[in-house]
Design a protein around this motif. Structure first.
Motif, PDB file in Angstrom:
ATOM      1  N   VAL A  63       0.829  -1.204   0.000  1.00 25.08           N
ATOM      2  CA  VAL A  63       0.000   0.000   0.000  1.00 25.08           C
ATOM      3  C   VAL A  63       0.866   1.259   0.000  1.00 25.08           C
ATOM      4  O   VAL A  63       1.850   1.359   0.743  1.00 25.08           O
ATOM      5  CB  VAL A  63      -0.939   0.005   1.218  1.00 25.08           C
ATOM      6  CG1 VAL A  63      -1.604   1.364   1.386  1.00 25.08           C
ATOM      7  CG2 VAL A  63      -1.996  -1.079   1.072  1.00 25.08           C
ATOM      8  N   VAL A  64       0.483   2.215  -0.849  1.00 27.24           N
ATOM      9  CA  VAL A  64       1.139   3.517  -0.890  1.00 27.24           C
ATOM     10  C   VAL A  64       0.117   4.595  -0.558  1.00 27.24           C
ATOM     11  O   VAL A  64      -1.078   4.440  -0.821  1.00 27.24           O
ATOM     12  CB  VAL A  64       1.779   3.798  -2.265  1.00 27.24           C
ATOM     13  CG1 VAL A  64       2.865   2.787  -2.569  1.00 27.24           C
ATOM     14  CG2 VAL A  64       0.723   3.803  -3.364  1.00 27.24           C
ATOM     15  N   THR A  65       0.600   5.692   0.012  1.00 26.91           N
ATOM     16  CA  THR A  65      -0.252   6.826   0.329  1.00 26.91           C
ATOM     17  C   THR A  65      -0.145   7.849  -0.794  1.00 26.91           C
ATOM     18  O   THR A  65       0.946   8.140  -1.278  1.00 26.91           O
ATOM     19  CB  THR A  65       0.170   7.466   1.660  1.00 26.91           C
ATOM     20  OG1 THR A  65       0.071   6.487   2.701  1.00 26.91           O
ATOM     21  CG2 THR A  65      -0.718   8.654   2.003  1.00 26.91           C
ATOM     22  N   GLN A  66      -1.294   8.372  -1.204  1.00 25.81           N
ATOM     23  CA  GLN A  66      -1.298   9.322  -2.332  1.00 25.81           C
ATOM     24  C   GLN A  66      -2.289  10.445  -2.052  1.00 25.81           C
ATOM     25  O   GLN A  66      -3.407  10.207  -1.582  1.00 25.81           O
ATOM     26  CB  GLN A  66      -1.677   8.599  -3.623  1.00 25.81           C
ATOM     27  CG  GLN A  66      -1.700   9.476  -4.858  1.00 25.81           C
ATOM     28  CD  GLN A  66      -1.901   8.689  -6.132  1.00 25.81           C
ATOM     29  OE1 GLN A  66      -1.517   7.523  -6.226  1.00 25.81           O
ATOM     30  NE2 GLN A  66      -2.499   9.312  -7.134  1.00 25.81           N
ATOM     31  N   SER A  67      -1.883  11.665  -2.355  1.00 27.03           N
ATOM     32  CA  SER A  67      -2.761  12.826  -2.234  1.00 27.03           C
ATOM     33  C   SER A  67      -3.115  13.328  -3.621  1.00 27.03           C
ATOM     34  O   SER A  67      -2.284  13.310  -4.529  1.00 27.03           O
ATOM     35  CB  SER A  67      -2.081  13.942  -1.439  1.00 27.03           C
ATOM     36  OG  SER A  67      -1.849  13.541  -0.107  1.00 27.03           O
ATOM     37  N   GLY A  68      -4.347  13.766  -3.770  1.00 30.01           N
ATOM     38  CA  GLY A  68      -4.808  14.261  -5.064  1.00 30.01           C
ATOM     39  C   GLY A  68      -5.675  13.243  -5.769  1.00 30.01           C
ATOM     40  O   GLY A  68      -5.430  12.038  -5.706  1.00 30.01           O
ATOM     41  N   SER A  69      -6.701  13.728  -6.434  1.00 27.96           N
ATOM     42  CA  SER A  69      -7.646  12.849  -7.113  1.00 27.96           C
ATOM     43  C   SER A  69      -7.015  12.160  -8.317  1.00 27.96           C
ATOM     44  O   SER A  69      -6.057  12.659  -8.913  1.00 27.96           O
ATOM     45  CB  SER A  69      -8.881  13.643  -7.545  1.00 27.96           C
ATOM     46  OG  SER A  69      -9.590  14.108  -6.423  1.00 27.96           O
ATOM     47  N   ILE A  70      -7.569  11.010  -8.672  1.00 24.67           N
ATOM     48  CA  ILE A  70      -7.082  10.210  -9.803  1.00 24.67           C
ATOM     49  C   ILE A  70      -8.101  10.273 -10.928  1.00 24.67           C
ATOM     50  O   ILE A  70      -9.290  10.018 -10.710  1.00 24.67           O
ATOM     51  CB  ILE A  70      -6.854   8.746  -9.374  1.00 24.67           C
ATOM     52  CG1 ILE A  70      -5.749   8.654  -8.318  1.00 24.67           C
ATOM     53  CG2 ILE A  70      -6.518   7.877 -10.580  1.00 24.67           C
ATOM     54  CD1 ILE A  70      -5.590   7.259  -7.731  1.00 24.67           C
ATOM     55  N   LYS A  71      -7.642  10.584 -12.136  1.00 27.76           N
ATOM     56  CA  LYS A  71      -8.481  10.538 -13.327  1.00 27.76           C
ATOM     57  C   LYS A  71      -7.972   9.413 -14.212  1.00 27.76           C
ATOM     58  O   LYS A  71      -6.835   9.448 -14.678  1.00 27.76           O
ATOM     59  CB  LYS A  71      -8.445  11.875 -14.072  1.00 27.76           C
ATOM     60  CG  LYS A  71      -9.083  13.014 -13.305  1.00 27.76           C
ATOM     61  CD  LYS A  71      -9.130  14.303 -14.126  1.00 27.76           C
ATOM     62  CE  LYS A  71      -9.817  15.418 -13.352  1.00 27.76           C
ATOM     63  NZ  LYS A  71      -9.873  16.685 -14.131  1.00 27.76           N
ATOM     64  N   VAL A  72      -8.820   8.420 -14.443  1.00 24.95           N
ATOM     65  CA  VAL A  72      -8.439   7.254 -15.237  1.00 24.95           C
ATOM     66  C   VAL A  72      -8.958   7.438 -16.655  1.00 24.95           C
ATOM     67  O   VAL A  72     -10.167   7.516 -16.873  1.00 24.95           O
ATOM     68  CB  VAL A  72      -9.000   5.961 -14.625  1.00 24.95           C
ATOM     69  CG1 VAL A  72      -8.575   4.757 -15.463  1.00 24.95           C
ATOM     70  CG2 VAL A  72      -8.544   5.807 -13.183  1.00 24.95           C
ATOM     71  N   THR A  73      -8.066   7.493 -17.630  1.00 28.70           N
ATOM     72  CA  THR A  73      -8.439   7.695 -19.030  1.00 28.70           C
ATOM     73  C   THR A  73      -7.868   6.631 -19.957  1.00 28.70           C
ATOM     74  O   THR A  73      -8.099   6.702 -21.167  1.00 28.70           O
ATOM     75  CB  THR A  73      -7.973   9.082 -19.510  1.00 28.70           C
ATOM     76  OG1 THR A  73      -6.551   9.184 -19.351  1.00 28.70           O
ATOM     77  CG2 THR A  73      -8.641  10.202 -18.717  1.00 28.70           C
ATOM     78  N   VAL A  74      -7.152   5.661 -19.421  1.00 31.10           N
ATOM     79  CA  VAL A  74      -6.534   4.610 -20.234  1.00 31.10           C
ATOM     80  C   VAL A  74      -7.250   3.291 -19.982  1.00 31.10           C
ATOM     81  O   VAL A  74      -7.371   2.843 -18.835  1.00 31.10           O
ATOM     82  CB  VAL A  74      -5.036   4.470 -19.910  1.00 31.10           C
ATOM     83  CG1 VAL A  74      -4.412   3.323 -20.716  1.00 31.10           C
ATOM     84  CG2 VAL A  74      -4.301   5.776 -20.192  1.00 31.10           C
ATOM     85  N   ASP A  75      -7.740   2.651 -21.045  1.00 36.55           N
ATOM     86  CA  ASP A  75      -8.426   1.362 -20.922  1.00 36.55           C
ATOM     87  C   ASP A  75      -7.526   0.337 -20.240  1.00 36.55           C
ATOM     88  O   ASP A  75      -6.310   0.276 -20.485  1.00 36.55           O
ATOM     89  CB  ASP A  75      -8.822   0.833 -22.295  1.00 36.55           C
ATOM     90  CG  ASP A  75      -9.937   1.640 -22.945  1.00 36.55           C
ATOM     91  OD1 ASP A  75     -10.497   2.533 -22.288  1.00 36.55           O
ATOM     92  OD2 ASP A  75     -10.248   1.366 -24.125  1.00 36.55           O
ATOM     93  N   GLY A  76      -8.129  -0.479 -19.381  1.00 33.92           N
ATOM     94  CA  GLY A  76      -7.392  -1.551 -18.733  1.00 33.92           C
ATOM     95  C   GLY A  76      -6.567  -1.134 -17.526  1.00 33.92           C
ATOM     96  O   GLY A  76      -5.824  -1.954 -16.979  1.00 33.92           O
ATOM     97  N   THR A  77      -6.692   0.091 -17.067  1.00 35.14           N
ATOM     98  CA  THR A  77      -5.931   0.565 -15.903  1.00 35.14           C
ATOM     99  C   THR A  77      -6.342  -0.185 -14.643  1.00 35.14           C
ATOM    100  O   THR A  77      -7.528  -0.449 -14.418  1.00 35.14           O
ATOM    101  CB  THR A  77      -6.151   2.072 -15.697  1.00 35.14           C
ATOM    102  OG1 THR A  77      -5.654   2.779 -16.832  1.00 35.14           O
ATOM    103  CG2 THR A  77      -5.446   2.576 -14.453  1.00 35.14           C
ATOM    104  N   VAL A  78      -5.372  -0.525 -13.808  1.00 36.16           N
ATOM    105  CA  VAL A  78      -5.621  -1.122 -12.496  1.00 36.16           C
ATOM    106  C   VAL A  78      -5.152  -0.135 -11.429  1.00 36.16           C
ATOM    107  O   VAL A  78      -3.983   0.248 -11.400  1.00 36.16           O
ATOM    108  CB  VAL A  78      -4.886  -2.464 -12.334  1.00 36.16           C
ATOM    109  CG1 VAL A  78      -5.095  -3.026 -10.925  1.00 36.16           C
ATOM    110  CG2 VAL A  78      -5.354  -3.464 -13.384  1.00 36.16           C
ATOM    111  N   VAL A  79      -6.082   0.283 -10.589  1.00 39.68           N
ATOM    112  CA  VAL A  79      -5.784   1.160  -9.457  1.00 39.68           C
ATOM    113  C   VAL A  79      -5.858   0.285  -8.209  1.00 39.68           C
ATOM    114  O   VAL A  79      -6.937  -0.186  -7.839  1.00 39.68           O
ATOM    115  CB  VAL A  79      -6.781   2.328  -9.383  1.00 39.68           C
ATOM    116  CG1 VAL A  79      -6.446   3.239  -8.210  1.00 39.68           C
ATOM    117  CG2 VAL A  79      -6.801   3.120 -10.683  1.00 39.68           C
TER     118      VAL A  79
END
Length: 243
Positions: A63-79
């Motif tokens: 697990v990593v800590t991240q600040s700021g919203s994520i916008k997913v625009t690439v097909d097949g992305t795994v978050v």
């Protein structure tokens, strides 16, 4: 004529205790006959009651800590495996969101835009939103822990499966009309094996209805509600063909 043309309800486990609760006055309840499907096995077979031990985010070494919203625009992305201070906006196909804790102060913890399909959401915790934890169509969510939203937990549109999730402590905004599942148009939605826990008089929360399925915007068709644990609300479940 817009309306709910087909609706099936299979057994739910429902805790009432609402004799002193005041139901919402801005809706008229339309009572529809239950369509009970004959089946050999119990509708609860294979489902444990969702709660703190079997839903949501889990800490692990990746697990990593991240600040700021994520916008997913690439097909097949795994978050995956993120402790996120922000929201997730999905504008792509075949996306996976798994084991993510989402502390979102925007409108929606996860928003799936209707032009895209096949979003899989698993083992997430979502809280802090202004409106709802998840909004959109064409997604499956499993084992989510959604709580402390401004209003609702999940707002599904079309082609949605909601399974084995825990929705509780909803409606932190004063005078909000908070629902576990709120549907105003769409169809092809399965709501199965969830625990929607919304005691009507819980201090600090505006728990309104575990589920509301109401044709505010358009027709609603093909809804299956099966094997859920439902507790509370002004109405526990409301199904209303407006007009």
């Amino acid at each position: 004529m817009i309306g709910i043309r087909w609706f099936a309800v299979l057994p739910v486990i429902c805790c009432a205790g609402l004799s002193s609760a005041q139901p919402d006055t801005d809706f008229d309840l339309l009572t529809l006959p239950a369509i009970i499907a004959a089946r050999n096995a119990s509708p609860m077979e294979g489902f444990a009651k969702p709660g703190p031990n079997n839903t949501g985010f889990r800490v692990n070494p990746n697990v990593v800590t991240q600040s700021g919203s994520i916008k997913v625009t690439v097909d097949g992305t795994v978050v995956k495996d993120i402790d996120l201070d922000g929201c997730i906006d999905v504008r792509a196909n075949n996306v996976v969101i798994r084991n993510v804790r989402i502390n979102c102060t925007g409108l929606y913890g996860i928003r799936m835009h209707s032009d895209y399909e096949n979003l899989l959401i698993e083992d997430v915790e979502i809280f802090g939103t202004q409106s709802s934890g998840i909004l959109g169509s064409n997604f499956t969510v499993r084992r989510a822990n959604i709580h402390d939203s401004g209003a609702d937990a999940i707002k599904p549109g079309r082609n949605v499966v909601i399974e084995s999730s825990w929705m509780h402590r909803l409606g932190t905004k004063p005078k909000s009309h908070s629902d576990g599942v709120q549907m105003v148009s769409g169809g092809n939605v399965v709501i199965r094996g969830n625990n929607i826990d919304m005691p009507h008089f819980l201090s600090g929360y505006t728990n309104s209805q575990c589920m509301i399925i109401q044709t505010n915007i358009g027709a609603i068709d093909n809804i299956l509600i099966e094997g859920n644990w439902l507790n509370g609300g002004g109405y526990c479940v409301q199904i209303n063909d407006k007009g």
